[in-house]
Design a protein around this motif. Structure first.
Motif, PDB file in Angstrom:
ATOM      1  N   ASN A   1     -23.496  66.733 -28.985  1.00 16.59           N
ATOM      2  CA  ASN A   1     -24.239  67.973 -28.222  1.00 16.59           C
ATOM      3  C   ASN A   1     -25.402  68.216 -28.791  1.00 16.59           C
ATOM      4  O   ASN A   1     -26.417  68.519 -27.818  1.00 16.59           O
ATOM      5  CB  ASN A   1     -23.381  69.338 -28.655  1.00 16.59           C
ATOM      6  N   LEU A   2     -25.937  67.936 -29.854  1.00 23.58           N
ATOM      7  CA  LEU A   2     -27.272  68.160 -30.437  1.00 23.58           C
ATOM      8  C   LEU A   2     -28.053  67.372 -29.624  1.00 23.58           C
ATOM      9  O   LEU A   2     -29.164  67.642 -29.263  1.00 23.58           O
ATOM     10  CB  LEU A   2     -27.243  67.952 -32.076  1.00 23.58           C
ATOM     11  N   ALA A   3     -27.776  66.059 -29.586  1.00 26.10           N
ATOM     12  CA  ALA A   3     -28.549  64.979 -28.766  1.00 26.10           C
ATOM     13  C   ALA A   3     -28.715  65.512 -27.548  1.00 26.10           C
ATOM     14  O   ALA A   3     -29.790  65.240 -26.973  1.00 26.10           O
ATOM     15  CB  ALA A   3     -27.898  63.768 -29.280  1.00 26.10           C
ATOM     16  N   PHE A   4     -27.846  65.743 -26.695  1.00 30.52           N
ATOM     17  CA  PHE A   4     -27.838  66.130 -25.383  1.00 30.52           C
ATOM     18  C   PHE A   4     -28.666  67.502 -25.041  1.00 30.52           C
ATOM     19  O   PHE A   4     -29.501  67.331 -24.238  1.00 30.52           O
ATOM     20  CB  PHE A   4     -26.421  66.305 -24.766  1.00 30.52           C
ATOM     21  N   GLU A   5     -28.723  68.239 -25.959  1.00 23.35           N
ATOM     22  CA  GLU A   5     -29.665  69.342 -25.978  1.00 23.35           C
ATOM     23  C   GLU A   5     -31.225  68.956 -25.981  1.00 23.35           C
ATOM     24  O   GLU A   5     -31.893  69.266 -25.309  1.00 23.35           O
ATOM     25  CB  GLU A   5     -29.472  70.354 -27.203  1.00 23.35           C
TER      26      GLU A   5
ATOM     27  N   THR B   1     -27.204  63.828 -38.856  1.00 28.96           N
ATOM     28  CA  THR B   1     -28.138  64.350 -37.932  1.00 28.96           C
ATOM     29  C   THR B   1     -29.399  63.367 -38.032  1.00 28.96           C
ATOM     30  O   THR B   1     -30.173  63.214 -37.019  1.00 28.96           O
ATOM     31  CB  THR B   1     -28.762  65.702 -38.343  1.00 28.96           C
ATOM     32  N   ASP B   2     -29.559  62.584 -38.997  1.00 28.23           N
ATOM     33  CA  ASP B   2     -30.748  61.616 -39.249  1.00 28.23           C
ATOM     34  C   ASP B   2     -30.535  60.583 -38.008  1.00 28.23           C
ATOM     35  O   ASP B   2     -31.438  60.310 -37.303  1.00 28.23           O
ATOM     36  CB  ASP B   2     -30.758  60.649 -40.496  1.00 28.23           C
ATOM     37  N   GLU B   3     -29.329  60.277 -37.542  1.00 32.24           N
ATOM     38  CA  GLU B   3     -29.105  59.220 -36.685  1.00 32.24           C
ATOM     39  C   GLU B   3     -29.567  60.023 -35.046  1.00 32.24           C
ATOM     40  O   GLU B   3     -29.710  59.289 -34.278  1.00 32.24           O
ATOM     41  CB  GLU B   3     -27.661  59.034 -36.471  1.00 32.24           C
ATOM     42  N   VAL B   4     -29.314  61.230 -35.024  1.00 33.48           N
ATOM     43  CA  VAL B   4     -29.419  61.803 -33.757  1.00 33.48           C
ATOM     44  C   VAL B   4     -31.266  61.659 -33.727  1.00 33.48           C
ATOM     45  O   VAL B   4     -31.748  61.266 -32.719  1.00 33.48           O
ATOM     46  CB  VAL B   4     -29.383  63.426 -33.644  1.00 33.48           C
ATOM     47  N   GLU B   5     -31.979  61.865 -34.789  1.00 29.24           N
ATOM     48  CA  GLU B   5     -33.325  61.628 -34.578  1.00 29.24           C
ATOM     49  C   GLU B   5     -33.669  60.412 -34.327  1.00 29.24           C
ATOM     50  O   GLU B   5     -34.619  59.981 -33.448  1.00 29.24           O
ATOM     51  CB  GLU B   5     -34.075  62.004 -36.141  1.00 29.24           C
ATOM     52  N   LYS B   6     -33.051  59.227 -34.734  1.00 30.30           N
ATOM     53  CA  LYS B   6     -33.473  57.986 -34.605  1.00 30.30           C
ATOM     54  C   LYS B   6     -33.247  57.558 -33.347  1.00 30.30           C
ATOM     55  O   LYS B   6     -34.120  56.834 -32.613  1.00 30.30           O
ATOM     56  CB  LYS B   6     -32.430  56.877 -35.626  1.00 30.30           C
ATOM     57  N   LEU B   7     -31.891  58.115 -32.928  1.00 28.56           N
ATOM     58  CA  LEU B   7     -31.517  57.720 -31.363  1.00 28.56           C
ATOM     59  C   LEU B   7     -32.510  58.162 -30.364  1.00 28.56           C
ATOM     60  O   LEU B   7     -33.171  57.612 -29.554  1.00 28.56           O
ATOM     61  CB  LEU B   7     -30.322  58.346 -30.836  1.00 28.56           C
TER      62      LEU B   7
ATOM     63  N   TYR C   1     -22.530  57.704 -22.392  1.00 30.31           N
ATOM     64  CA  TYR C   1     -21.569  56.663 -23.041  1.00 30.31           C
ATOM     65  C   TYR C   1     -22.509  56.363 -24.313  1.00 30.31           C
ATOM     66  O   TYR C   1     -22.083  56.241 -25.569  1.00 30.31           O
ATOM     67  CB  TYR C   1     -21.561  55.702 -22.032  1.00 30.31           C
ATOM     68  N   ILE C   2     -23.880  55.958 -24.184  1.00 28.20           N
ATOM     69  CA  ILE C   2     -24.604  55.337 -25.316  1.00 28.20           C
ATOM     70  C   ILE C   2     -24.749  56.502 -26.374  1.00 28.20           C
ATOM     71  O   ILE C   2     -24.794  56.095 -27.536  1.00 28.20           O
ATOM     72  CB  ILE C   2     -26.146  54.907 -24.765  1.00 28.20           C
ATOM     73  N   THR C   3     -24.997  57.631 -25.976  1.00 31.33           N
ATOM     74  CA  THR C   3     -25.233  58.766 -27.018  1.00 31.33           C
ATOM     75  C   THR C   3     -23.810  58.978 -27.829  1.00 31.33           C
ATOM     76  O   THR C   3     -23.807  58.962 -29.015  1.00 31.33           O
ATOM     77  CB  THR C   3     -25.732  60.031 -26.360  1.00 31.33           C
ATOM     78  N   GLY C   4     -22.642  58.997 -26.998  1.00 26.63           N
ATOM     79  CA  GLY C   4     -21.550  59.249 -27.678  1.00 26.63           C
ATOM     80  C   GLY C   4     -21.200  58.201 -28.618  1.00 26.63           C
ATOM     81  O   GLY C   4     -20.754  58.393 -29.774  1.00 26.63           O
ATOM     82  N   ARG C   5     -21.379  56.874 -28.250  1.00 33.63           N
ATOM     83  CA  ARG C   5     -20.831  55.690 -29.026  1.00 33.63           C
ATOM     84  C   ARG C   5     -21.776  55.482 -30.265  1.00 33.63           C
ATOM     85  O   ARG C   5     -21.523  55.324 -31.413  1.00 33.63           O
ATOM     86  CB  ARG C   5     -20.792  54.534 -28.204  1.00 33.63           C
TER      87      ARG C   5
ATOM     88  N   LEU D   1     -23.417  58.008 -31.773  1.00 35.02           N
ATOM     89  CA  LEU D   1     -23.096  58.983 -32.759  1.00 35.02           C
ATOM     90  C   LEU D   1     -21.565  59.124 -33.054  1.00 35.02           C
ATOM     91  O   LEU D   1     -21.239  60.082 -33.616  1.00 35.02           O
ATOM     92  CB  LEU D   1     -23.768  60.214 -32.357  1.00 35.02           C
ATOM     93  N   ASN D   2     -20.959  57.876 -32.999  1.00 33.22           N
ATOM     94  CA  ASN D   2     -19.520  57.670 -33.304  1.00 33.22           C
ATOM     95  C   ASN D   2     -18.852  59.118 -32.688  1.00 33.22           C
ATOM     96  O   ASN D   2     -17.685  59.563 -33.474  1.00 33.22           O
ATOM     97  CB  ASN D   2     -19.472  57.820 -34.916  1.00 33.22           C
ATOM     98  N   ARG D   3     -19.016  59.492 -31.456  1.00 35.83           N
ATOM     99  CA  ARG D   3     -18.267  60.476 -30.915  1.00 35.83           C
ATOM    100  C   ARG D   3     -18.153  61.893 -31.655  1.00 35.83           C
ATOM    101  O   ARG D   3     -17.194  62.516 -31.576  1.00 35.83           O
ATOM    102  CB  ARG D   3     -17.021  60.178 -30.452  1.00 35.83           C
ATOM    103  N   ARG D   4     -19.229  62.032 -32.662  1.00 37.65           N
ATOM    104  CA  ARG D   4     -19.230  63.290 -33.376  1.00 37.65           C
ATOM    105  C   ARG D   4     -19.662  64.472 -32.418  1.00 37.65           C
ATOM    106  O   ARG D   4     -20.736  64.238 -32.193  1.00 37.65           O
ATOM    107  CB  ARG D   4     -19.803  63.082 -34.679  1.00 37.65           C
ATOM    108  N   LYS D   5     -18.838  65.259 -31.958  1.00 41.80           N
ATOM    109  CA  LYS D   5     -19.044  66.090 -31.120  1.00 41.80           C
ATOM    110  C   LYS D   5     -20.303  67.074 -31.510  1.00 41.80           C
ATOM    111  O   LYS D   5     -21.082  67.325 -30.557  1.00 41.80           O
ATOM    112  CB  LYS D   5     -18.026  66.924 -30.848  1.00 41.80           C
ATOM    113  N   SER D   6     -20.486  67.588 -32.519  1.00 43.04           N
ATOM    114  CA  SER D   6     -21.541  68.497 -32.646  1.00 43.04           C
ATOM    115  C   SER D   6     -22.924  67.727 -32.843  1.00 43.04           C
ATOM    116  O   SER D   6     -23.888  68.181 -32.007  1.00 43.04           O
ATOM    117  CB  SER D   6     -21.086  69.084 -34.156  1.00 43.04           C
ATOM    118  N   LEU D   7     -22.958  66.289 -33.138  1.00 41.93           N
ATOM    119  CA  LEU D   7     -24.060  65.576 -33.003  1.00 41.93           C
ATOM    120  C   LEU D   7     -24.571  65.165 -31.614  1.00 41.93           C
ATOM    121  O   LEU D   7     -25.525  65.204 -31.273  1.00 41.93           O
ATOM    122  CB  LEU D   7     -24.083  64.172 -33.759  1.00 41.93           C
TER     123      LEU D   7
END
Ligand code: SAH
Length: 463
Positions: free
Chosen positions: A234-238, A198-204, A220-224, A226-232
């Motif tokens: 989704n969290l970033a998209f929200e 989740t730290d990476e979501v914050e940094k992004l 594409y940028i968010t998915g890649r 965050l290594n395509r980790r779905k839960s992360l």
């Protein structure tokens, strides 16, 4: 790996103030796995270039740092010391953290102005996605150009290299250029050296706050990133959807990178093997092909295991295992609990019998295929422990290793590597022939299409 940033215009030496790095004084910074150097190959009124060069220690990467026990971050030979990867992003934030925050004291006006800047990122891994370089960088205001080369003149069938030298030219604020590079290098490079949590979501969100929500390639940028980790993802998209939700405290914080360590595949694998053994009622365990004794060390820490043995064909490996386990100076009690001996898995051997469980971790792929049948009989028919754990690489996953071309295997001594189907077919055949039930699992980061890097089969004797 090398990143250069060139400022053209007038009084361009001021780049030194913006980066907080004196053009007259080359500097060196310690990183977790090597060193970063900052120097200026050219300085003049009209044109000044700052260079960030990173020298990664490949031995540290493979073995872990001297004195640390957790093992290395990457297995075997890899491209990490030579390419622009997540190590570059970490170095940017460590070395140019203040510039990234936009603080420039006496030169604040310059820092707040778009400047004529050109960045060159050498050897950026970019497997088959070169058209994405344009769709990702152009909307941010850059002219994009890159050069490619053939992989190896002697092996033309390897085709064009997966690495590009990327040049980005634009009129942008320095802090924006640094943030773009910081976020976008790990988007193109798939093998991050840190654990994506989740730290990476914050940094992004923190570094992408001003440009990511509107970017046409934001998904594409968010998915890649965050290594395509779905839960992360989704969290970033929200969080992106509620864009002003990026909290002020985070933005105000100086961009200091916390060193995060992703457990190496080896650490994850051994952890899973110990967990599988602990989940069943086994007291005695033999590690076949124990190598330098990393699994044995973990087993020794668990009181459940009262009798432990390690066997390997290599004297050198056994000596290292003995050193690691400090057996030379161990007391009687320890020496009664553990023993090491030399032997080969392809010969029937009475010393392999009498254990509740046997582990064969990353060993079968070192056996010549014609010797596999001898191994099967020696272990499953003659030693016949009630539980056998076998792990081996999943060959399908190799597409994720940029440094492996064609049919190359992960290690020079591997005689074969199996796909998931090949391993399962083999295990099911052995299980039914020698009377074992089977359970399969995957170890390591899971690629949706190609599975995890390691596969494990747990054989349990049918009574
Ligand atoms: N299990 C260890 C080491 C894996 S490397 C780990 O996971 O860290 C493979 C090991 O298998 C090497 O130590 C090698 O010496 C050993 N090995 C290869 N062929 C063998 C054989 N026929 N019998 C026993 N050990 C063998």
């Amino acid at each position: 790996m090398l990143l250069t940033i060139t400022y053209t215009g007038q009084n361009t030496q001021n780049l030194g103030y913006l980066l907080y790095k004196n053009p007259a004084r080359p500097q060196v910074f310690e990183l977790n796995h090597g060193k970063a150097y900052v120097f200026y190959p050219e300085v003049s009124n009209e044109r000044t270039t700052a260079a960030l060069m990173i020298d990664i220690d490949p031995i540290d990467l493979a073995r872990g740092k001297a004195g640390e026990t957790g093992g290395g971050l990457f297995d075997y030979v890899n491209d990490r010391p030579y390419v622009s990867s997540s190590f570059m992003s970490t170095a940017i934030s460590k070395v140019f953290g203040t510039a990234m925050s936009g603080r420039a004291d006496a030169h604040q006006a310059l820092s707040d102005s778009p400047l004529d800047l050109t960045a060159v990122i050498t050897m950026l891994p970019c497997r088959g996605e070169q058209e994405k370089l344009r769709s990702v960088f152009e909307p941010l205001g850059y002219e994009v150009c890159y050069d490619t080369s053939i992989s190896d003149e002697k092996f033309l069938d390897w085709g064009i290299s997966r690495y590009v030298n990327l040049t980005l030219k634009g009129k942008v604020r320095l802090r924006d250029l640094l943030k773009h590079i910081y976020v976008l290098i790990p988007v193109f490079d798939r093998q991050k050296h840190y654990w994506v949590g989740t730290d990476e979501v914050e940094k992004l969100l923190r570094h992408g706050e001003e440009w990511l929500p509107e970017h046409p390639e934001r998904a594409y940028i968010t998915g890649r990133y965050l290594n395509r980790r779905k839960s992360l993802v989704n969290l970033a998209f929200e969080r992106l959807a509620a864009s002003n939700a990026v909290d002020d405290e985070l933005l105000a914080e100086e961009s200091v990178e916390k060193p995060e360590k992703k457990p190496s595949l080896n650490t994850q694998r051994l952890g899973r093997v110990v967990a599988a053994l602990k989940a069943i009622d086994v007291k005695s365990v033999i590690d076949l092909g124990c190598g330098e004794g990393n699994l044995l060390r973990l087993l020794m820490k668990e009181r459940q295991f009262t009798k432990i043995a390690g066997m390997d064909v290599s004297h050198i490996a056994l000596r290292r295992a003995s050193d690691k386990l400090k057996l030379e100076c161990a007391n009687e009690h320890i020496l009664e609990r553990i023993q090491l001996f030399q032997g080969s898995l392809t010969y029937r051997d009475a010393r392999l019998s009498g254990y509740d469980a046997a582990c064969v971790v990353e060993v079968i792929e070192h056996l010549d295929i014609p010797r596999l049948a001898a191994f099967e009989r020696a272990l499953f028919e003659f030693a016949k422990p009630p539980v056998i754990l076998v792990t081996t690489p999943n060959k399908e996953y190799n597409v994720n290793y940029d440094f492996l071309y064609g049919e190359a295997l992960r290690h020079g001594d591997h005689r074969f590597e199996w796909t998931r189907t090949e391993f399962r077919d083999w295990a099911v055949k052995i299980g039914s022939r020698f009377g074992y039930a089977l359970q399969f699992s995957e170890i390591g980061e899971i690629d949706e299409k190609y599975g995890a890097p390691t596969q494990m089969g747990v054989f349990t004797a049918c009574v």
